[in-house]
Scaffold this motif. Sequence first.
Motif, PDB file in Angstrom:
ATOM      1  N   ASP A  50      -9.160   3.618  -1.076  1.00  0.00           N
ATOM      2  CA  ASP A  50      -9.286   2.588  -2.286  1.00  0.00           C
ATOM      3  C   ASP A  50      -8.894   1.026  -1.862  1.00  0.00           C
ATOM      4  O   ASP A  50      -9.238   0.146  -2.495  1.00  0.00           O
ATOM      5  CB  ASP A  50      -8.170   2.969  -3.411  1.00  0.00           C
ATOM      6  N   ARG A  51      -8.505   1.314  -0.688  1.00  0.00           N
ATOM      7  CA  ARG A  51      -7.798  -0.235  -0.355  1.00  0.00           C
ATOM      8  C   ARG A  51      -8.654  -1.349  -0.149  1.00  0.00           C
ATOM      9  O   ARG A  51      -8.409  -2.530  -0.612  1.00  0.00           O
ATOM     10  CB  ARG A  51      -7.030  -0.136   1.155  1.00  0.00           C
ATOM     11  N   ASP A  52      -9.952  -1.223   0.356  1.00  0.00           N
ATOM     12  CA  ASP A  52     -10.913  -2.257   0.634  1.00  0.00           C
ATOM     13  C   ASP A  52     -11.135  -2.841  -0.897  1.00  0.00           C
ATOM     14  O   ASP A  52     -11.248  -4.119  -1.183  1.00  0.00           O
ATOM     15  CB  ASP A  52     -12.307  -1.858   0.934  1.00  0.00           C
ATOM     16  N   GLU A  53     -11.521  -1.824  -1.868  1.00  0.00           N
ATOM     17  CA  GLU A  53     -11.925  -2.677  -3.184  1.00  0.00           C
ATOM     18  C   GLU A  53     -10.752  -3.057  -3.901  1.00  0.00           C
ATOM     19  O   GLU A  53     -10.969  -4.255  -4.518  1.00  0.00           O
ATOM     20  CB  GLU A  53     -12.288  -1.209  -4.094  1.00  0.00           C
ATOM     21  N   TRP A 109       0.655  -1.088  -0.065  1.00  0.00           N
ATOM     22  CA  TRP A 109       0.052   0.035   0.082  1.00  0.00           C
ATOM     23  C   TRP A 109       0.846   1.393   0.013  1.00  0.00           C
ATOM     24  O   TRP A 109       0.717   2.151  -0.526  1.00  0.00           O
ATOM     25  CB  TRP A 109      -0.929   0.222   1.259  1.00  0.00           C
ATOM     26  N   PHE A 137      -8.099  -4.640  -2.370  1.00  0.00           N
ATOM     27  CA  PHE A 137      -8.157  -6.021  -1.516  1.00  0.00           C
ATOM     28  C   PHE A 137      -9.313  -6.897  -2.240  1.00  0.00           C
ATOM     29  O   PHE A 137      -8.570  -8.134  -2.500  1.00  0.00           O
ATOM     30  CB  PHE A 137      -8.327  -6.090  -0.225  1.00  0.00           C
ATOM     31  N   GLU A 138     -10.404  -6.524  -2.357  1.00  0.00           N
ATOM     32  CA  GLU A 138     -11.333  -7.626  -2.902  1.00  0.00           C
ATOM     33  C   GLU A 138     -10.953  -8.099  -4.294  1.00  0.00           C
ATOM     34  O   GLU A 138     -10.859  -9.187  -4.687  1.00  0.00           O
ATOM     35  CB  GLU A 138     -12.661  -6.972  -3.052  1.00  0.00           C
ATOM     36  N   GLU A 163      -5.967   5.113   1.144  1.00  0.00           N
ATOM     37  CA  GLU A 163      -6.487   4.386   2.165  1.00  0.00           C
ATOM     38  C   GLU A 163      -8.011   4.263   1.602  1.00  0.00           C
ATOM     39  O   GLU A 163      -8.630   2.910   2.022  1.00  0.00           O
ATOM     40  CB  GLU A 163      -6.443   5.067   3.355  1.00  0.00           C
TER      41      GLU A 163
END
Length: 124
Positions: A98-101, A89, A103-104, A96
């Motif tokens: 954008d990290r969930d998307e 990252w 990661f998915e 930060e």
Amino acid sequence: MERLCGLRRGTDEAPRKKLLEAAWRLFDPPDWAGRAALGFEPEDFGDERFEVWPDNWQALTVFSAMRSQWRAGMGGFYGLDLNVLPEMWLRLKVPEADRDEVFESLLQMEGSALAFMHKKKAGP
């Protein structure tokens, strides 16, 4: 235009199918050396470039950067070492928000790559 291992950043949106195919293509690039040995030129095969949609580019960049982070056991590769993600990252400057998307998307590409590796291991 940005390029990554024969893939180029596209300009439109599309379903996740493109993201999964991009992950697959990172593991199965065209065999230009083998084709050249048989006397073929790249022009003989037309344009084999594959566009990656802009909303998938960041995730694909992270996935490519993690190409040396596979965990393996007696049966071969079984997943990415996600412990390195915090460093990825930072180094790739992934916001930060954008990290969930990302990661998915990374998990989906991991599954696609594992399917490819296991299919290749199993043979034709």
